[in-house]
Design an enzyme around this catalytic site. Structure first.
Site, mmCIF file in Angstrom:
data_model
loop_
_atom_site.group_PDB
_atom_site.id
_atom_site.type_symbol
_atom_site.label_atom_id
_atom_site.label_comp_id
_atom_site.label_asym_id
_atom_site.label_seq_id
_atom_site.Cartn_x
_atom_site.Cartn_y
_atom_site.Cartn_z
ATOM 1 N N ASP A 10 0.814 -1.220 0.000
ATOM 2 C CA ASP A 10 0.000 0.000 0.000
ATOM 3 C C ASP A 10 0.845 1.267 0.000
ATOM 4 O OD1 ASP A 10 0.836 -0.232 2.652
ATOM 5 O OD2 ASP A 10 -1.179 -0.411 3.487
ATOM 6 N N THR A 11 2.067 1.205 0.540
ATOM 7 C CA THR A 11 2.929 2.382 0.471
ATOM 8 C C THR A 11 3.371 2.647 -0.955
ATOM 9 O OG1 THR A 11 3.718 1.904 2.708
ATOM 10 C CG2 THR A 11 4.989 3.481 1.417
ATOM 11 N N THR B 294 -2.088 4.147 9.909
ATOM 12 C CA THR B 294 -1.705 3.370 11.090
ATOM 13 C C THR B 294 -0.187 3.400 11.249
ATOM 14 O OG1 THR B 294 -3.627 1.925 10.876
ATOM 15 C CG2 THR B 294 -1.784 1.098 12.168
#
Length: 500
Positions: free
Chosen positions: A245-246, A267
């Site tokens: 996801d990064t 998060t």
């Protein structure tokens, strides 16, 4: 750039929730619009002493997202893709069945394992090979922990699939490993971009479990006949995007300049820059920076920072005690609290998975002879100021390692909804902060699909498209003298920063 309109579907899975988002690329306006179709919680499950991901529930929610997309009238979806957090994986037997629920990266099975692996391989050699930050939950340490604790599981295993790979396999019955997520395992050689056979052999880990990674933007199958019949949908093609996801979030940074610094804020906070090659210097090792593969030949030089997990866990603890303040209410309490009373190092190991996060914050302050925050507002203010100051610390080291200079910081992700944290970050870094878009990972997922489908030419064009489609809010530094003094104190209090 765009020859016609196109709709694609992104599943963006975070450590606490997931969402299905339809993206629409409009040929007339040259802009992207998005609609959240389905949102669901992602709750880890503790069984005995171990913490697992409920992977079948996540698969169920993905199917519900496809179903909701159809019900809302999106019958022209051209492709779909999944991105998620890194490092965690599932193991498949030779018959293709899943061998147990994947372990959660906060599970304690890896306690002490990193040190054992470093003793065998050597810290310098492991970094020279993989270029990855040393974190106790990296895939290499998880796999070695399973080898020590439950070798029979590895003997039964035929294939290792990272979380997005695994969910794609459930959708398509095709097994593929995607490159950006493979680079987070600390098993992929950063120079050759292949699995490091010498490293696997030295640790006696089964390298035959690992599939040759495919590049982001590769078509990796379509929905199976069974799923099409179950959901009454077409055989939608599935694309491997930047599945970490990064990697997807950085795709969505709306930077028009070639060299930029980013902060993907959720998060976890991930702060760094893109480079053409991995940075494997002695200084990068000493500072424990990571090199992760990006899309289209990019490298992400960055540092993991504990992030909003600290605030989320404080809220979870207070909710259990019946206080039930919203995140917005906690931020308002923090805004009213006295500034610069105490600081923590957000990345101290004591904050990785504590039973009671607020007490851990207080204990850190007690151990470092600071004023001990008492109220919810004081504790949250302590966390938020400390995060902002840690961002400055990492940003300055990013500049030194990359040889670049940044006049500001791009922030993407859900954390930009915390406007006080954005302002604190501008104050602490003493630079402009450009916040937006919120749905960074999902947007990066969407635009890589459109590049793969031929609607967008390249990464630079994709970022221009995002910049023209979504608002970016600018924050200007305030109280420079006060924050400069606070930074000096923070670095003294978080003394372990000097050796990380």
């Amino acid at each position: 750039m765009v020859s016609q309109s196109s709709s694609v579907l992104a599943f963006d899975l975070g450590a606490s929730s997931g969402r299905a988002i339809v993206g629409r690329l409009d040929s007339e306006t040259g802009q992207v619009t998005i609609e959240e179709i389905h949102r669901f919680s992602n709750d880890p499950v503790k069984v005995g002493n171990h913490l697992h991901w409920d992977i079948l529930r996540l698969f169920h929610e993905i199917k519900q997202g496809i179903l909701q997309t159809k019900h809302l009238g999106y019958t022209d979806i051209e492709s779909l893709a999944i991105d998620s957090w890194a490092v965690d994986f599932g193991l498949l037997a030779a018959n293709g069945e899943l061998l147990g629920n994947p372990y959660h990266y906060r599970d304690h099975q890896t306690d002490g394992v990193m040190e054992k692996v470093i003793d065998i391989v050597g810290r310098e050699k492991l970094y020279a090979k993989t270029g990855l930050q040393f974190l106790q939950f990296n895939s290499i340490f998880q796999l070695y922990a399973i080898k020590e604790r439950n070798p029979a599981l590895l003997e039964q295993a035929d294939t290792l699939l990272m979380i997005p790979d695994l969910l794609r396999y459930f959708l398509t019955e095709e097994k593929h490993s995607e490159y950006t997520n493979a680079t987070t395992t600390q098993l992929l050689n950063a120079t050759t971009q292949t699995w490091d056979s010498e490293l696997l052999e030295k640790l006696a880990l089964p390298g035959d479990l690992l599939l040759t990674p495919v590049l982001s933007g590769t078509r990796v199958g379509a929905l199976t006949k069974e799923i099409c019949e179950e959901l009454d949908v077409a055989a939608i093609p599935v694309i491997a995007v930047g599945e970490h996801d990064t990697a997807s979030a950085v795709v969505a940074v709306p930077a028009l300049e070639e060299d930029f610094a980013f902060l993907s804020c959720g998060t976890w906070s991930l702060l760094g820059t893109e480079t053409k090659e991995p940075v494997l210097s002695e200084q990068a090792l000493a500072w424990n920076f990571t090199n992760e593969g990006g899309v289209y030949g990019t490298n992400r030089l960055l540092k993991n920072i504990m992030g909003l997990w600290l605030i989320q866990e404080c809220k979870r603890t207070w909710d259990k005690e019946g206080k039930n303040s919203s995140f917005a209410e906690l931020v308002k309490l923090a805004e009213k609290a006295m500034p610069f009373q105490s600081f923590i190092d957000p990345d101290d190991d004591m904050f990785l998975n504590p039973v009671h996060m607020p007490k851990q914050v207080q204990q850190y302050c007690r151990d470092t002879n600071q004023a001990i925050p008492q109220t919810e507002g004081e504790i949250i203010r302590c966390v938020m100021e400390s995060l902002a100051l840690k961002y400055r610390f990492i940003l300055e080291r990013t500049e030194q390692l990359s040889g670049k200079s940044f006049k500001g910081l791009h922030i993407v992700g859900g954390g930009i909804q915390n406007e006080l944290l954005c302002q604190f970050t501008s104050n602490a870094t003493q630079r402009e902060v450009w916040a937006g878009p919120v749905e960074g990972s999902a947007l990066g997922n969407l635009v890589v699909q459109w590049i793969a489908l031929g609607y967008i030419a390249n990464l630079r064009e994709a970022r221009k498209l995002i910049r023209n489609s979504f608002p970016v809010k600018t924050y200007i530094p305030e109280d420079r003298a006060g924050w400069q003094e606070a930074y000096v104190t923070f670095c003294q209090v978080a003394s372990r920063l000097t050796v990380k």
